[in-house]
Design an enzyme around this catalytic site. Structure first.
Site, mmCIF file in Angstrom:
data_model
loop_
_atom_site.group_PDB
_atom_site.id
_atom_site.type_symbol
_atom_site.label_atom_id
_atom_site.label_comp_id
_atom_site.label_asym_id
_atom_site.label_seq_id
_atom_site.Cartn_x
_atom_site.Cartn_y
_atom_site.Cartn_z
ATOM 1 N N THR A 1 0.720 -1.110 -0.060
ATOM 2 C CA THR A 1 0.087 -0.069 0.046
ATOM 3 C C THR A 1 0.970 1.211 0.044
ATOM 4 O O THR A 1 0.227 2.423 -0.191
ATOM 5 C CB THR A 1 -0.893 -0.081 1.275
ATOM 6 O OG1 THR A 1 -0.171 0.301 2.381
ATOM 7 C CG2 THR A 1 -1.772 -1.144 1.322
ATOM 8 N N CYS B 1 -10.848 4.512 -44.843
ATOM 9 C CA CYS B 1 -10.189 5.573 -45.217
ATOM 10 C C CYS B 1 -8.930 5.430 -46.110
ATOM 11 O O CYS B 1 -9.100 5.096 -47.295
ATOM 12 C CB CYS B 1 -9.763 6.348 -44.084
ATOM 13 S SG CYS B 1 -9.551 8.216 -44.225
ATOM 14 N N GLY C 1 -7.600 2.765 -46.295
ATOM 15 C CA GLY C 1 -7.637 1.364 -46.926
ATOM 16 C C GLY C 1 -8.643 1.513 -48.067
ATOM 17 O O GLY C 1 -8.379 0.724 -49.023
ATOM 18 N N HIS D 1 -14.673 7.209 -41.081
ATOM 19 C CA HIS D 1 -13.992 6.265 -40.136
ATOM 20 C C HIS D 1 -15.307 5.718 -39.370
ATOM 21 O O HIS D 1 -15.644 6.260 -38.301
ATOM 22 C CB HIS D 1 -13.191 6.892 -39.035
ATOM 23 C CG HIS D 1 -11.990 7.396 -39.686
ATOM 24 N ND1 HIS D 1 -10.871 6.425 -39.402
ATOM 25 C CD2 HIS D 1 -11.566 8.453 -40.347
ATOM 26 C CE1 HIS D 1 -9.820 7.031 -40.287
ATOM 27 N NE2 HIS D 1 -9.992 8.181 -40.792
ATOM 28 N N GLU E 1 -15.717 3.230 -37.299
ATOM 29 C CA GLU E 1 -15.325 2.787 -36.222
ATOM 30 C C GLU E 1 -15.360 3.871 -34.869
ATOM 31 O O GLU E 1 -15.549 3.521 -33.778
ATOM 32 C CB GLU E 1 -13.743 2.134 -36.128
ATOM 33 C CG GLU E 1 -12.797 3.544 -36.269
ATOM 34 C CD GLU E 1 -12.345 3.865 -37.618
ATOM 35 O OE1 GLU E 1 -13.148 3.741 -38.537
ATOM 36 O OE2 GLU E 1 -11.271 4.403 -37.841
HETATM 37 N N1 GLN Z 1 -3.658 9.688 -45.718
HETATM 38 C C1 GLN Z 1 -4.888 9.527 -46.370
HETATM 39 C C2 GLN Z 1 -5.383 10.932 -46.309
HETATM 40 O O1 GLN Z 1 -4.939 11.830 -45.879
HETATM 41 C C3 GLN Z 1 -5.831 8.754 -45.454
HETATM 42 C C4 GLN Z 1 -6.089 9.279 -43.895
HETATM 43 C C5 GLN Z 1 -6.712 8.217 -43.141
HETATM 44 O O2 GLN Z 1 -6.652 7.042 -43.279
HETATM 45 N N2 GLN Z 1 -7.231 8.705 -41.837
HETATM 46 O O3 GLN Z 1 -6.408 11.145 -47.158
#
Ligand code: GLN
Length: 537
Positions: free
Chosen positions: A191, A384, A386, A510, A512
């Site tokens: 502690t 994005c 991706g 995004h 997510e």
């Molecule tokens: N680099 C890319 C852009 O600026 C994708 C950004 C990202 O994946 N958040 O458009």
């Protein structure tokens, strides 16, 4: 109720004790008892926001609807509470100083010497009460980043001391989160670090009202009494926070320990009803009793650090539970993918996600991953960067433009299928200048996206500078890459899909960030379902 009540959460002994999770869990319990609760985070670093930070520093940058680039703890707040946060929920020392210095330049201090006390502390206190003063909340929980005793935390600690004093009894309380380490050699929990940390807090004039003790082993009654006596808190205010199998278990653990009840008592608020955690516990039950298991490849370049993809990993937990499926996320470093290794690396994957990112490093691996998913009909989800990789892959391998690229990676490509938005071309500042926050998107009927969302109009959060170059839409459409989602005002493409594929979707935004326990994101839910289907085949 008129008076907004304030709970401040400070940390001691070490970082990474999970202040954000404790704050979110307490907020969840208070919300489930019927209190309108929000959480905000004050960070001691000098960056104006985390937008300019390398993800290896503090993990992912979380983006709110209003386009604030914030600390990833705000993601936990939203995932637990299912209430959107905003710029006001995350403040850094950089932002505080920027605003004080701007006021000074405008002459607002009328010739006074501008000092940490009172000018910086006043600015901190004003911002600490911003959400509380909106009238939208009964209780505001403020998490103070860093550890008590740090030089850079001092103005925040002093502001908390002043505010607790100004707010008056029962209106502001302090929860101190510490570590009770286990010494294996001695076979004992210790502690002393907690005692020292509480002492440091007291030297700053703050008496902790509640102690939350992180531990790997049960804290005995005897130790709890000892902690109470030496740390000057009531026995009932010594709360154990034992390691949990999932962060989503923590609200239940805190309920068992009575954290919410002690906090309400200190704030002189009624307990109201017992917390309604019915849906939360249904989610937990599904999470813990999966009927299927799938392997999903997460292709990115920050895979060494889990926190870089925090919201994606959490969205998979929500979507996994929705599908009663355990999602094993297999991190695959995009720099380690090439034609000779891809088959072996991807053989066990039921689906592939290509992650967001910036810069050239690792992009060829990402493009190879898209090609593998497209050709082998493996469920694919690009977020994005991706999604941009999916556009490049199609242009290169289906249209035959072998040098197709994003101008982010090659400014001189003859086929800039992804390029800088016109309004971005003159931007030189890095912080807060991307396309940020919530933007609308119209979805074509008869598309995978429409099937997933069940509506033709959505809003999702963005964080990027580059876009799908609209001069290639028609050619790529004819080559099989469909633009199924577009921004209603600008016409920018937000969603791409491939028709003859079990599940192939790339999104410029995004998703997510918007997945929560109460509302798992539909793309993630459908993507996991597609992985389950792919595995069965
Ligand atoms: N680099 C890319 C852009 O600026 C994708 C950004 C990202 O994946 N958040 O458009």
């Amino acid at each position: 109720m008129n008076q907004t009540k304030y709970i401040f959460v400070t940390g001691g002994v070490t970082s990474s004790l999970g202040k954000g999770i404790i704050a979110a869990s307490l907020a969840k319990l208070l919300q489930a008892r019927g209190y309108r609760t929000t959480i905000q985070k004050f960070d001691p670093y000098i960056n104006v926001d985390p937008g300019t930070l390398n993800p290896y520093e503090h993990g992912e940058c979380y983006v709110t609807d209003d386009g604030a680039e914030t600390d990833l703890d705000l993601g936990h707040y939203e995932r637990f509470l299912n209430v959107p946060t905003s710029q006001a929920n995350n403040v850094t020392t950089g932002r505080i100083y920027l605003s004080v210095i701007e006021k000074e330049r405008r002459g607002e201090f009328l010739g006074k010497t501008v000092q940490v006390v009172p000018h910086i502390t006043n600015e901190i206190k004003d911002r600490m009460q911003l959400l509380g003063n909106s009238g939208d909340y009964d209780i505001v929980i403020t998490e103070i980043g860093g550890t008590v005793g740090d030089i850079e935390s001092l103005p925040y600690i002093e502001s908390v001391r002043q505010l607790v004093w100004e707010l008056g009894e029962h209106n502001g309380i302090v929860i101190h989160l510490t570590l009770v380490p286990y010494l294996a050699a001695a076979g004992e929990l210790k502690t002393k670090p907690t005692q020292h940390s509480v002492k440091t807090l007291m030297e700053s004039g703050i008496k902790a009202d509640i102690l939350v003790c992180r531990t790997e082993h049960e804290i005995t009654e005897e130790l709890r009494n000892k902690l109470a006596l030496f740390c000057n808190v009531k026995r009932e205010a010594v709360i154990q926070s034992i390691d949990a199998s999932t962060i989503y278990e923590v609200p239940n653990l805190m309920l068992e320990e009575g954290l919410d009840v002690v906090a309400l008592k200190k704030l002189d608020l009624p307990k109201k009803a017992a917390p309604d955690l019915k849906n939360w516990n249904i989610f937990l039950k599904r999470l813990k009793n999966p009927k299927h298991t799938v392997n999903i490849g997460l292709v990115g370049k920050y895979v060494e650090m889990q926190d870089c993809y925090k919201s994606i990993l959490e969205a998979f937990i929500h979507a996994g539970a929705a599908n009663e499926t355990k999602v094993n996320v297999i991190s695959i470093h995009s720099e380690h993918i090439d034609a000779s290794t891809i088959k072996e690396k991807f053989a066990n994957l039921d689906a592939i996600l290509v992650a967001p990112g910036f810069g050239e490093r690792g992009i060829e691996g990402k493009i190879a991953a898209v090609q593998y998913a497209r050709e082998n009909k493996v469920p694919f989800f690009g977020i994005c960067l991706g999604m941009q990789m999916a556009v490049i892959e199609h242009a290169r391998n289906v249209l035959g433009y072998s040098d197709a690229n994003s101008t982010e990676m090659n400014a001189h490509t003859a086929h800039p299928v992804v390029n800088l938005m016109e309004e971005q071309k003159t931007v030189t500042d890095k912080g807060g200048t991307m396309r940020l926050g919530a933007w609308k998107c119209d979805i074509k009927k008869d598309s995978l996206a429409y099937k997933i969302y069940g509506t033709d109009s959505i809003s999702e959060r963005h964080r990027h500078r580059y876009e799908y170059n609209s001069s290639y839409i028609e050619q790529l459409h004819n080559a099989g890459l469909l633009a199924t989602g577009t921004n209603p005002d600008t016409g920018l493409v937000e969603i791409v899909e491939i028709k003859d594929h079990p599940f192939f979707i790339g999104v410029q935004y995004h998703p997510e960030y918007k997945s929560t326990v109460a509302n798992p994101h539909p793309i993630f839910v459908n993507f996991v379902a597609a992985a389950v289907q792919a595995k069965k085949k």
